[in-house]
Write a protein that holds these residues in place. Structure first.
Motif, short mmCIF file in Angstrom:
data_model
loop_
_atom_site.label_atom_id
_atom_site.label_comp_id
_atom_site.label_asym_id
_atom_site.label_seq_id
_atom_site.Cartn_x
_atom_site.Cartn_y
_atom_site.Cartn_z
N THR A 8 0.71 -1.15 -0.06
CA THR A 8 0.07 0.12 0.08
C THR A 8 0.89 1.23 -0.26
N VAL A 9 0.18 2.44 -0.26
CA VAL A 9 0.70 3.66 -0.29
C VAL A 9 -0.06 4.38 0.81
N THR A 10 0.80 5.07 1.75
CA THR A 10 0.01 5.84 2.80
C THR A 10 -0.32 7.23 2.11
N VAL A 11 -1.53 7.68 2.48
CA VAL A 11 -1.93 9.20 1.73
C VAL A 11 -2.50 9.69 2.98
N LEU A 12 -1.80 10.95 3.13
CA LEU A 12 -2.06 11.70 4.17
C LEU A 12 -3.12 12.91 3.57
N VAL A 81 0.54 13.90 -12.31
CA VAL A 81 -0.10 12.70 -11.99
C VAL A 81 0.51 11.24 -12.68
N ALA A 82 1.61 11.71 -13.65
CA ALA A 82 1.95 10.41 -14.12
C ALA A 82 3.24 9.87 -13.28
N ALA A 83 3.59 10.58 -12.20
CA ALA A 83 4.52 10.09 -11.19
C ALA A 83 4.45 8.92 -10.76
N SER A 84 5.50 8.32 -10.60
CA SER A 84 5.28 6.77 -10.12
C SER A 84 5.15 7.01 -8.57
N VAL A 85 4.26 5.93 -8.06
CA VAL A 85 4.12 5.69 -6.50
C VAL A 85 4.28 4.07 -6.45
N LYS A 86 5.10 3.80 -5.51
CA LYS A 86 5.42 2.50 -4.94
C LYS A 86 5.04 2.29 -3.69
N PRO A 87 4.73 0.73 -3.71
CA PRO A 87 4.31 0.23 -2.39
C PRO A 87 5.13 0.84 -1.16
N GLY A 88 4.68 1.33 -0.14
CA GLY A 88 5.60 1.78 1.01
C GLY A 88 5.71 3.11 1.10
N GLN A 89 5.49 3.99 0.05
CA GLN A 89 5.82 5.26 -0.09
C GLN A 89 4.68 6.00 0.73
N GLU A 90 4.84 7.41 0.81
CA GLU A 90 3.87 8.14 1.60
C GLU A 90 3.61 9.33 0.51
N VAL A 91 2.23 9.68 0.41
CA VAL A 91 1.84 10.61 -0.42
C VAL A 91 1.06 11.59 0.45
N GLN A 92 1.60 12.77 0.61
CA GLN A 92 0.84 14.04 1.18
C GLN A 92 0.06 14.80 0.37
N ILE A 93 -1.17 15.12 0.67
CA ILE A 93 -1.86 16.12 -0.11
C ILE A 93 -1.84 17.60 0.66
N ILE A 94 -1.61 18.62 0.05
CA ILE A 94 -1.82 19.91 0.49
C ILE A 94 -2.63 20.82 -0.18
#
Length: 100
Positions: A8-12, A81-94
Motif C-alpha cells: 500500500t501507499v499511505t495517503v495523508l 499525475v504520471a509520477a510513479s508511486v510504489k508500495p511503502g511510499q507516503e503521499v501527502q496532499i496539501i
C-alpha cells in the motif's frame, strides 16, 4: 487477501478534505507495481468522487492550488499525475489556502 503495508501507499489527507473522505486523515491505498499518482487517485475516486473533484480538474490534472508530495518530493517535479508511486511510499496532499 487484504493488502499489507508493503502493498500500500499511505495517503495523508489535509483536514480541509477529510469530510470528503469519510473523516479519515490517513488512508492506506493498495497499489500495484508500476502504479502512478493518477492510478492512486483513480482508486480513491472510486469510493470518494467528491474528493477527486477537489483534487483534479475535468482534464484529470491536479488543480493548481493542490500540492502533492511523494516521500517529500513535489509531484510537479516528478511528472505530475504520471509520477510513479510504489508500495511503502507516503503521499501527502496539501491544499493551498488563500485569504485576505
Amino acid at each position: 487477501m487484504p493488502a499489507t503495508a508493503s502493498q500500500t501507499v499511505t495517503v495523508l489527507v489535509p483536514r480541509t478534505l477529510m469530510a470528503e473522505i469519510d473523516g479519515q486523515r490517513i488512508i492506506e491505498v493498495p497499489v500495484a507495481a508500476g502504479a502512478t499518482l493518477a492510478d492512486l487517485l483513480d482508486a480513491l475516486a472510486t469510493d470518494h468522487p467528491v474528493f477527486d473533484r477537489r483534487l483534479r480538474d475535468e482534464t484529470r490534472a491536479l488543480r493548481r492550488y493542490v500540492n502533492v508530495y511523494v516521500d517529500g518530493d513535489d509531484v510537479r517535479q516528478l511528472g505530475g499525475v504520471a509520477a510513479s508511486v510504489k508500495p511503502g511510499q507516503e503521499v501527502q496532499i496539501i491544499q493551498s489556502v488563500a485569504g485576505g
